[in-house]
Design a protein around this motif. Structure first.
Motif, mmCIF file in Angstrom:
data_model
loop_
_atom_site.group_PDB
_atom_site.id
_atom_site.type_symbol
_atom_site.label_atom_id
_atom_site.label_comp_id
_atom_site.label_asym_id
_atom_site.label_seq_id
_atom_site.Cartn_x
_atom_site.Cartn_y
_atom_site.Cartn_z
ATOM 1 N N ALA A 26 30.226 45.057 37.137
ATOM 2 C CA ALA A 26 31.541 45.887 37.632
ATOM 3 C C ALA A 26 32.496 44.766 38.024
ATOM 4 O O ALA A 26 32.262 43.666 38.114
ATOM 5 C CB ALA A 26 31.218 46.617 38.893
ATOM 6 N N PRO A 35 34.996 42.383 39.921
ATOM 7 C CA PRO A 35 34.877 41.992 41.423
ATOM 8 C C PRO A 35 35.932 42.793 42.374
ATOM 9 O O PRO A 35 35.878 43.003 43.425
ATOM 10 C CB PRO A 35 35.437 40.788 41.195
ATOM 11 N N ASP A 75 36.441 45.813 41.999
ATOM 12 C CA ASP A 75 35.962 47.276 42.511
ATOM 13 C C ASP A 75 35.067 47.041 43.673
ATOM 14 O O ASP A 75 34.923 48.000 44.691
ATOM 15 C CB ASP A 75 35.206 47.797 41.265
ATOM 16 N N TRP A 76 34.128 46.025 43.599
ATOM 17 C CA TRP A 76 33.701 45.718 44.579
ATOM 18 C C TRP A 76 34.363 45.396 46.011
ATOM 19 O O TRP A 76 33.938 45.923 47.253
ATOM 20 C CB TRP A 76 32.476 44.342 44.584
ATOM 21 N N GLU A 77 35.356 44.850 46.067
ATOM 22 C CA GLU A 77 36.155 44.732 47.183
ATOM 23 C C GLU A 77 36.689 46.097 47.769
ATOM 24 O O GLU A 77 36.846 46.137 48.862
ATOM 25 C CB GLU A 77 37.488 43.686 46.797
ATOM 26 N N ARG A 109 25.687 46.162 43.654
ATOM 27 C CA ARG A 109 26.331 44.888 43.375
ATOM 28 C C ARG A 109 25.460 43.882 43.684
ATOM 29 O O ARG A 109 25.104 42.800 42.942
ATOM 30 C CB ARG A 109 27.613 44.619 44.294
ATOM 31 N N ASP A 110 24.775 44.080 44.904
ATOM 32 C CA ASP A 110 23.677 42.930 45.121
ATOM 33 C C ASP A 110 22.437 42.794 43.889
ATOM 34 O O ASP A 110 21.736 42.069 43.746
ATOM 35 C CB ASP A 110 22.972 43.502 46.510
ATOM 36 N N ARG A 130 21.796 50.541 39.611
ATOM 37 C CA ARG A 130 21.193 49.634 40.529
ATOM 38 C C ARG A 130 20.097 49.283 40.003
ATOM 39 O O ARG A 130 19.283 48.123 39.777
ATOM 40 C CB ARG A 130 21.029 49.942 41.929
ATOM 41 N N LEU A 174 27.380 49.164 47.105
ATOM 42 C CA LEU A 174 27.129 47.898 47.465
ATOM 43 C C LEU A 174 25.844 47.285 46.986
ATOM 44 O O LEU A 174 25.359 46.103 46.841
ATOM 45 C CB LEU A 174 27.552 47.228 48.601
ATOM 46 N N THR A 190 33.467 54.140 41.925
ATOM 47 C CA THR A 190 34.422 53.574 42.871
ATOM 48 C C THR A 190 35.754 54.422 42.998
ATOM 49 O O THR A 190 36.227 54.793 43.931
ATOM 50 C CB THR A 190 34.736 52.182 42.366
ATOM 51 N N VAL A 225 29.715 52.265 37.574
ATOM 52 C CA VAL A 225 30.292 51.778 38.729
ATOM 53 C C VAL A 225 31.790 52.303 39.044
ATOM 54 O O VAL A 225 32.153 52.505 40.009
ATOM 55 C CB VAL A 225 29.706 50.303 38.837
ATOM 56 N N THR A 271 33.657 47.551 49.463
ATOM 57 C CA THR A 271 33.612 47.075 50.835
ATOM 58 C C THR A 271 34.532 47.430 51.645
ATOM 59 O O THR A 271 34.306 47.661 52.966
ATOM 60 C CB THR A 271 33.724 45.299 50.572
#
Length: 418
Positions: free
Chosen positions: A201, A203, A205-207, A195-196, A135, A192, A149, A145, A210
């Motif tokens: 990473a 997409p 992985d972020w899903e 991510r912000d 981050r 997350l 994850t 990341v 979440t």
């Protein structure tokens, strides 16, 4: 009580203690194996503490960049990435697991059960630190990341199918523990934030992250929290409701979970149920506050007073012995979490009763735990508040709860009001 400047306490009393004796900027990470007198006993590194250190360093860097702390932002960012580099290079074991502890240079050592990978909590704290470093460092490798994850989703699977190792205290068969979904929630929400901040990473992985956050939120609400009480260990079969493990409560843990819920729900665009959280916090404080000596007790029965109930066997398990034998001690982390949770709920709601609790908790905590001679806090206390030379969970002096709470308090009450 006098107004407390959380910023001044952090900058002048707490951080100098760690900067003066604990930094391992050469290799990466932090030394934590100190006794209560501040003597370093070992340079071994517990992954649990190293992951949390990476997160703290990243948070301090961000607070400095935002002008809320007068510390060297880039030095702290470098410590975050240095610790994450150490973690990524040395602690992964197999797919999504981590070594419980290493020597100074990263050689893996065994955990309390003789295994190298011994705790899902060490795993999750490693993921927490990797995500935080990503981050604050735009050049951080995307592998951090991805690794975080993988660790997070592996941990979730193990927690759900009851195969998660939970050193230093195993969760007995027939129970689920609050700590599992609570740490999944916090780690996922913190990932997350990377991510912000634009961390690299895929997409997908972020899903995945979440989804873990949202499932953990649902688990906490549906399985562990009632309107005005909660389970620390929830029984999953008949006949265990009167067990001491089912009856016992950890007030500081509940207060910590409440602010994590608020943070995660705000991040998800949800409106936190602050009326419910106020009721739960009042229950925790009602049964947890020591009316005779002040302060928050480590463990209580669900109806208040010393933990009681049936044992699981003829002899107490290590955790049952811990609950029965240390219920009336006063711990640094419990009070750090109570400081922030009560202040946050009072700030969000304007509730005068919670504001009074926040002041009461702050008064006791600041009178009891800070070490006026050496700085930082004397972390473990007898019921009376006298120092207690003992070990809690790991044989370390861990900076996490104190520094995190002071960062959050300074952010919530920037003028220093308690």
């Amino acid at each position: 009580m006098e107004t407390v400047s959380w910023r001044r306490h952090l900058e002048q009393d707490v951080l100098p203690w760690w900067q003066g004796r604990a930094l391992d900027d050469e290799v990466g990470g932090v030394f934590t194996c100190f006794d209560n007198d501040g003597v370093l006993l070992s340079q071994e590194k517990y992954t649990w503490s190293q992951g949390r250190w990476a997160w703290l360093c990243a948070e301090l860097a961000e607070e400095a960049r935002a002008g809320r702390l007068d510390v060297d932002a880039e030095a702290w960012a470098a410590r975050a990435t240095g610790t994450a580099r150490f973690l990524a290079a040395h602690v992964p074991v197999g797919e999504g697991r981590t070594a419980f502890r290493t020597d100074r240079h990263g050689r893996r050592l065994t955990g309390p059960d003789g295994e190298v990978a011994a705790s899902v909590f060490a795993d999750l704290f490693a993921a927490l630190g990797l995500g935080a470093a990503a981050r604050v460092d735009p050049s951080a490798p995307p592998e951090w990341v991805r690794l975080a994850t993988t660790i997070l989703t592996t941990a979730e699977t193990a927690i759900l199918d009851r195969t998660a190792l939970t050193a230093p205290y195993p969760v007995p068969p027939g129970f689920r523990d609050l700590a599992g979904p609570m740490n999944l929630l916090h780690t996922a929400a913190e990932l997350l934030r990377a991510r912000d901040a634009g961390a690299a990473a895929a997409p997908a992985d972020w899903e995945r992250v979440t989804a873990v956050r949202d499932r953990a939120l649902a688990s906490l609400h549906e399985e562990f929290l009632d309107r005005a009480t909660w389970f620390e260990f929830r029984p999953e079969r008949a006949g265990l409701d009167e067990a001491m493990l089912a009856r016992h409560r950890t007030p500081g843990h509940l207060l910590e979970a409440l602010w994590m819920l608020v943070h995660a729900e705000q991040q998800a665009g949800l409106v936190p149920d602050t009326a419910r959280y106020l009721a739960l916090a009042r229950t925790a404080l009602a049964i947890g506050w020591d009316a005779e000596e002040g302060g928050v007790l480590r463990y209580t029965d669900r109806d208040g007073g010393p933990p009681r109930g049936d044992l699981l066997g003829p002899e107490p398990t290590p955790y049952e012995a811990l609950v029965a034998g240390t219920w009336d001690t006063k711990l640094w982390w419990v009070h750090a979490e109570a400081l922030y949770a009560t202040a946050l709920l009072a700030s969000l709601t304007g509730d005068t009763d919670m504001a009074a609790w926040a002041e009461r908790v702050a008064g006791y905590t600041m009178d009891t735990f800070p070490d006026a001679v050496n700085g930082e806090w004397l972390q473990i206390r007898e019921r009376s508040g006298a120092p207690l030379n003992a070990v809690v969970a790991l044989p370390v002096k861990d900076p996490f709860h104190v520094i995190r709470a002071l960062i959050f308090l300074n952010r919530t009450t920037p003028q220093g009001a308690s």
